[in-house]
Design a protein around this motif. Sequence first.
Motif, PDB file in Angstrom:
ATOM      1  N   ALA A   1      -1.755  -2.141  50.150  1.00  0.00           N
ATOM      2  CA  ALA A   1      -1.441  -3.658  50.201  1.00  0.00           C
ATOM      3  C   ALA A   1      -2.789  -4.498  49.566  1.00  0.00           C
ATOM      4  O   ALA A   1      -2.673  -5.275  48.884  1.00  0.00           O
ATOM      5  CB  ALA A   1      -0.967  -4.351  51.449  1.00  0.00           C
ATOM      6  N   LEU A   2      -4.013  -4.211  50.119  1.00  0.00           N
ATOM      7  CA  LEU A   2      -5.205  -4.395  49.661  1.00  0.00           C
ATOM      8  C   LEU A   2      -5.415  -4.370  48.245  1.00  0.00           C
ATOM      9  O   LEU A   2      -5.932  -5.420  47.592  1.00  0.00           O
ATOM     10  CB  LEU A   2      -6.316  -4.041  50.175  1.00  0.00           C
ATOM     11  N   LEU A   3      -4.903  -3.456  47.526  1.00  0.00           N
ATOM     12  CA  LEU A   3      -4.976  -2.974  46.199  1.00  0.00           C
ATOM     13  C   LEU A   3      -3.799  -3.483  45.035  1.00  0.00           C
ATOM     14  O   LEU A   3      -3.663  -2.963  44.180  1.00  0.00           O
ATOM     15  CB  LEU A   3      -5.258  -1.271  45.801  1.00  0.00           C
ATOM     16  N   ALA A   4      -3.053  -4.359  45.781  1.00  0.00           N
ATOM     17  CA  ALA A   4      -1.627  -4.899  45.065  1.00  0.00           C
ATOM     18  C   ALA A   4      -1.992  -5.290  43.627  1.00  0.00           C
ATOM     19  O   ALA A   4      -1.134  -5.207  42.779  1.00  0.00           O
ATOM     20  CB  ALA A   4      -1.031  -5.944  45.869  1.00  0.00           C
ATOM     21  N   ASP A   5      -3.107  -5.716  43.248  1.00  0.00           N
ATOM     22  CA  ASP A   5      -3.163  -6.279  41.903  1.00  0.00           C
ATOM     23  C   ASP A   5      -3.629  -5.059  40.985  1.00  0.00           C
ATOM     24  O   ASP A   5      -3.711  -5.295  39.532  1.00  0.00           O
ATOM     25  CB  ASP A   5      -4.559  -7.500  41.893  1.00  0.00           C
ATOM     26  N   TYR A   6      -3.775  -4.038  41.285  1.00  0.00           N
ATOM     27  CA  TYR A   6      -4.035  -2.808  40.627  1.00  0.00           C
ATOM     28  C   TYR A   6      -2.870  -1.938  40.738  1.00  0.00           C
ATOM     29  O   TYR A   6      -2.029  -1.743  41.413  1.00  0.00           O
ATOM     30  CB  TYR A   6      -5.254  -2.068  40.995  1.00  0.00           C
ATOM     31  N   ASP A   7      -2.822  -1.098  39.346  1.00  0.00           N
ATOM     32  CA  ASP A   7      -1.918   0.056  39.378  1.00  0.00           C
ATOM     33  C   ASP A   7      -2.656   1.385  40.038  1.00  0.00           C
ATOM     34  O   ASP A   7      -3.777   1.663  39.641  1.00  0.00           O
ATOM     35  CB  ASP A   7      -1.509   0.569  38.063  1.00  0.00           C
TER      36      ASP A   7
ATOM     37  N   VAL B   1      -8.418   1.646  54.229  1.00  0.00           N
ATOM     38  CA  VAL B   1      -8.981   0.183  54.041  1.00  0.00           C
ATOM     39  C   VAL B   1     -10.149  -0.052  53.895  1.00  0.00           C
ATOM     40  O   VAL B   1     -10.610  -0.895  52.954  1.00  0.00           O
ATOM     41  CB  VAL B   1      -8.312  -0.443  55.563  1.00  0.00           C
ATOM     42  N   SER B   2     -11.212   0.772  54.387  1.00  0.00           N
ATOM     43  CA  SER B   2     -12.507   0.708  54.058  1.00  0.00           C
ATOM     44  C   SER B   2     -13.021   1.064  52.695  1.00  0.00           C
ATOM     45  O   SER B   2     -13.626   0.358  51.762  1.00  0.00           O
ATOM     46  CB  SER B   2     -13.552   1.495  55.022  1.00  0.00           C
ATOM     47  N   ALA B   3     -12.174   2.407  52.258  1.00  0.00           N
ATOM     48  CA  ALA B   3     -12.196   2.718  50.768  1.00  0.00           C
ATOM     49  C   ALA B   3     -11.892   1.571  49.833  1.00  0.00           C
ATOM     50  O   ALA B   3     -12.542   1.272  48.886  1.00  0.00           O
ATOM     51  CB  ALA B   3     -11.590   3.886  50.667  1.00  0.00           C
ATOM     52  N   ALA B   4     -10.715   0.908  50.200  1.00  0.00           N
ATOM     53  CA  ALA B   4     -10.055  -0.091  49.593  1.00  0.00           C
ATOM     54  C   ALA B   4     -11.000  -1.358  49.291  1.00  0.00           C
ATOM     55  O   ALA B   4     -11.332  -1.721  48.162  1.00  0.00           O
ATOM     56  CB  ALA B   4      -8.787  -0.566  49.913  1.00  0.00           C
ATOM     57  N   ARG B   5     -11.750  -1.625  50.451  1.00  0.00           N
ATOM     58  CA  ARG B   5     -12.319  -2.809  50.405  1.00  0.00           C
ATOM     59  C   ARG B   5     -13.708  -2.520  49.779  1.00  0.00           C
ATOM     60  O   ARG B   5     -13.968  -3.493  49.042  1.00  0.00           O
ATOM     61  CB  ARG B   5     -12.682  -3.123  51.857  1.00  0.00           C
ATOM     62  N   ASN B   6     -14.160  -1.399  49.900  1.00  0.00           N
ATOM     63  CA  ASN B   6     -15.567  -1.140  49.269  1.00  0.00           C
ATOM     64  C   ASN B   6     -15.380  -1.099  47.677  1.00  0.00           C
ATOM     65  O   ASN B   6     -16.205  -1.541  46.905  1.00  0.00           O
ATOM     66  CB  ASN B   6     -16.130   0.334  49.525  1.00  0.00           C
ATOM     67  N   ALA B   7     -14.078  -0.567  47.195  1.00  0.00           N
ATOM     68  CA  ALA B   7     -13.797  -0.461  45.949  1.00  0.00           C
ATOM     69  C   ALA B   7     -13.707  -2.030  45.337  1.00  0.00           C
ATOM     70  O   ALA B   7     -14.520  -2.311  44.181  1.00  0.00           O
ATOM     71  CB  ALA B   7     -12.556   0.248  45.355  1.00  0.00           C
ATOM     72  N   LEU B   8     -12.962  -2.792  45.894  1.00  0.00           N
ATOM     73  CA  LEU B   8     -12.803  -4.118  45.539  1.00  0.00           C
ATOM     74  C   LEU B   8     -14.147  -5.045  45.740  1.00  0.00           C
ATOM     75  O   LEU B   8     -14.245  -5.727  44.865  1.00  0.00           O
ATOM     76  CB  LEU B   8     -11.835  -4.887  46.660  1.00  0.00           C
ATOM     77  N   ALA B   9     -14.994  -4.608  46.401  1.00  0.00           N
ATOM     78  CA  ALA B   9     -16.186  -5.414  46.576  1.00  0.00           C
ATOM     79  C   ALA B   9     -17.042  -5.250  45.222  1.00  0.00           C
ATOM     80  O   ALA B   9     -17.693  -6.161  44.897  1.00  0.00           O
ATOM     81  CB  ALA B   9     -17.250  -4.862  47.679  1.00  0.00           C
TER      82      ALA B   9
ATOM     83  N   ILE C   1     -16.961   4.733  42.367  1.00  0.00           N
ATOM     84  CA  ILE C   1     -16.296   5.737  42.990  1.00  0.00           C
ATOM     85  C   ILE C   1     -16.336   5.416  44.676  1.00  0.00           C
ATOM     86  O   ILE C   1     -17.466   5.186  45.148  1.00  0.00           O
ATOM     87  CB  ILE C   1     -16.956   6.928  42.500  1.00  0.00           C
ATOM     88  N   SER C   2     -15.197   5.378  45.275  1.00  0.00           N
ATOM     89  CA  SER C   2     -15.054   5.066  46.651  1.00  0.00           C
ATOM     90  C   SER C   2     -14.601   6.166  47.575  1.00  0.00           C
ATOM     91  O   SER C   2     -13.490   6.821  47.330  1.00  0.00           O
ATOM     92  CB  SER C   2     -14.417   3.921  46.761  1.00  0.00           C
TER      93      SER C   2
ATOM     94  N   ASP D   1      -7.872   6.068  32.327  1.00  0.00           N
ATOM     95  CA  ASP D   1      -9.053   5.449  32.175  1.00  0.00           C
ATOM     96  C   ASP D   1      -9.141   4.311  33.317  1.00  0.00           C
ATOM     97  O   ASP D   1      -8.947   3.141  33.270  1.00  0.00           O
ATOM     98  CB  ASP D   1      -9.185   4.382  31.017  1.00  0.00           C
ATOM     99  N   PRO D   2      -9.248   4.743  34.610  1.00  0.00           N
ATOM    100  CA  PRO D   2      -9.142   3.965  35.876  1.00  0.00           C
ATOM    101  C   PRO D   2     -10.479   3.305  36.191  1.00  0.00           C
ATOM    102  O   PRO D   2     -11.756   3.615  35.384  1.00  0.00           O
ATOM    103  CB  PRO D   2      -9.318   5.080  37.038  1.00  0.00           C
ATOM    104  N   VAL D   3     -10.616   1.891  36.766  1.00  0.00           N
ATOM    105  CA  VAL D   3     -11.813   1.370  36.845  1.00  0.00           C
ATOM    106  C   VAL D   3     -12.428   1.677  38.218  1.00  0.00           C
ATOM    107  O   VAL D   3     -13.476   1.261  38.540  1.00  0.00           O
ATOM    108  CB  VAL D   3     -11.238  -0.179  37.005  1.00  0.00           C
ATOM    109  N   ALA D   4     -11.534   2.292  38.836  1.00  0.00           N
ATOM    110  CA  ALA D   4     -12.059   2.897  40.224  1.00  0.00           C
ATOM    111  C   ALA D   4     -11.393   4.326  40.457  1.00  0.00           C
ATOM    112  O   ALA D   4     -10.161   4.475  40.251  1.00  0.00           O
ATOM    113  CB  ALA D   4     -11.865   1.878  41.303  1.00  0.00           C
ATOM    114  N   ILE D   5     -12.461   4.857  41.350  1.00  0.00           N
ATOM    115  CA  ILE D   5     -11.622   6.012  41.621  1.00  0.00           C
ATOM    116  C   ILE D   5     -11.982   6.263  43.416  1.00  0.00           C
ATOM    117  O   ILE D   5     -12.770   6.021  43.864  1.00  0.00           O
ATOM    118  CB  ILE D   5     -12.225   7.486  41.257  1.00  0.00           C
ATOM    119  N   ILE D   6     -10.790   6.340  44.140  1.00  0.00           N
ATOM    120  CA  ILE D   6     -10.696   6.663  45.660  1.00  0.00           C
ATOM    121  C   ILE D   6     -10.803   8.155  45.845  1.00  0.00           C
ATOM    122  O   ILE D   6      -9.596   8.823  45.395  1.00  0.00           O
ATOM    123  CB  ILE D   6      -9.800   5.812  46.469  1.00  0.00           C
ATOM    124  N   VAL D   7     -11.629   8.659  46.438  1.00  0.00           N
ATOM    125  CA  VAL D   7     -11.995  10.116  46.554  1.00  0.00           C
ATOM    126  C   VAL D   7     -11.458  10.478  47.876  1.00  0.00           C
ATOM    127  O   VAL D   7     -12.254  10.251  48.991  1.00  0.00           O
ATOM    128  CB  VAL D   7     -13.331  10.489  46.249  1.00  0.00           C
ATOM    129  N   ARG D   8     -10.386  11.225  47.886  1.00  0.00           N
ATOM    130  CA  ARG D   8      -9.973  12.063  49.002  1.00  0.00           C
ATOM    131  C   ARG D   8     -10.290  13.423  48.857  1.00  0.00           C
ATOM    132  O   ARG D   8     -10.958  13.868  49.893  1.00  0.00           O
ATOM    133  CB  ARG D   8      -8.327  11.785  49.221  1.00  0.00           C
TER     134      ARG D   8
END
Length: 305
Positions: free
Chosen positions: A19-25, A293-301, A71-72, A46-53
Motif C-alpha cells: 500500500a505504501l508503494l502504490a505509486d510504483y509498479d 513496511v520499514s523497507a518500503a519507507r526506507n526506499a521511499l525516503a 537498495i533497501s 530498470d527499477p528505481v529501487a530494489i527491496i532485497v529479501r
Amino acid sequence: MSRATILVTGADLAPQAVALLADYDLVYAGKTPTEADIVALCSQHDPVAIIVRYSRVDAPAMDAAPSLKVISKHGSGTDTIDKAAAAARGIAVVAAVGANAAAVAEQALALMLACAKSVPQLDARMHAGHWDKATHKSLELGGRTVGLIGVGAIGLRFARMAAAMDMRVLAYDPFAKTWPQGVERAELDDIWRESDVISLHCPLTADNRHLLNTETLARCKPGVLIVNTARGGLIDESALLDALDSGQVRAAGLDSFAVEPMTAGHPFQQHERIILSPHIGGVTSDAYVNMGVSAARNALAILEA
C-alpha cells in the motif's frame, strides 16, 4: 506516462508495504531467485529501487538498472548487497534495522533453551517410546554466563531475556554507541574464557568471518553452548563439527549457515547435538509486516527526497 518500477527479490511483500508503494509498479523475483534472475529482471524493468529479501545484489545487477537509486534490505543484515559497488555508483543502501529484533531474539532464546534442555532429542526419544528420566541430565542456565557478540537491537533484547533468567550477561561490541544497563562490557578473550553460552548477534564483515574457529573454540570453556541467529559465515563449520565431536562444544543451535539453503547431505543434518532452523529467526507474522513496511519507507525516503 509509465510508472517507475520497484523490484522485490522475493515472491511477496506485506500488504501494508504494498500500500505504501502504490505509486510504483512492483515486480517480484519469486521465492528462490538467483543472482542471474536479479540481473535479468533489472535489465528488463530498470527499477528505481530494489527491496532485497533473497539472493545477492551485486555490481552486475546495479549496472543492468541505470535508474537504480536505492537498495533497501527487508531486514537488518546487508551482507548480501555489494555496498562498495553501490557507493561507487551513487546508489543508497538502507536497512530495516530493528524491525525483526523481537523475533530474532526470541529465536535465539528458543535455541539456547533447546540446547540446554535437549528438547528435540527428548521429544524424538519420547515419540519412539523411550522414557529417559533415570539417565538424562539437562543443563540449568540460571547463574551461568552468556557471552554476546553484538548488543544492537537484537542482542539487547536477548540480553534482557537472559538477565531475566538470572544469567550473567557479558558482551563484546566495539561499535556500540550506548551500553545497556546490566550487561558487562567484555573483550573477546573474556567471552571465550568465561561464557557457558555464546550467542552471536553481529553483522558479517571481512574482519569477523570465521570468528568462531578452531583456535577460538579451543579457548572456550569445555561444554560451551553456541547459538547463531546472525550470519553463518561467522562460524567455521568444520571447526564447529570438530569441537562438537570432541565435547569442547556441548551443543549448537543454528539458524544461519555458510551456504543457504542448506543442501541434502550437509554434515550438520546428521549431528544429534546440533539444533537447526532454516534462517527463520526473523520470520514471524509481525516481523514480516514490520520489515516490509520499514523497507518500503526506507526506499521511499530516498526516492522522494
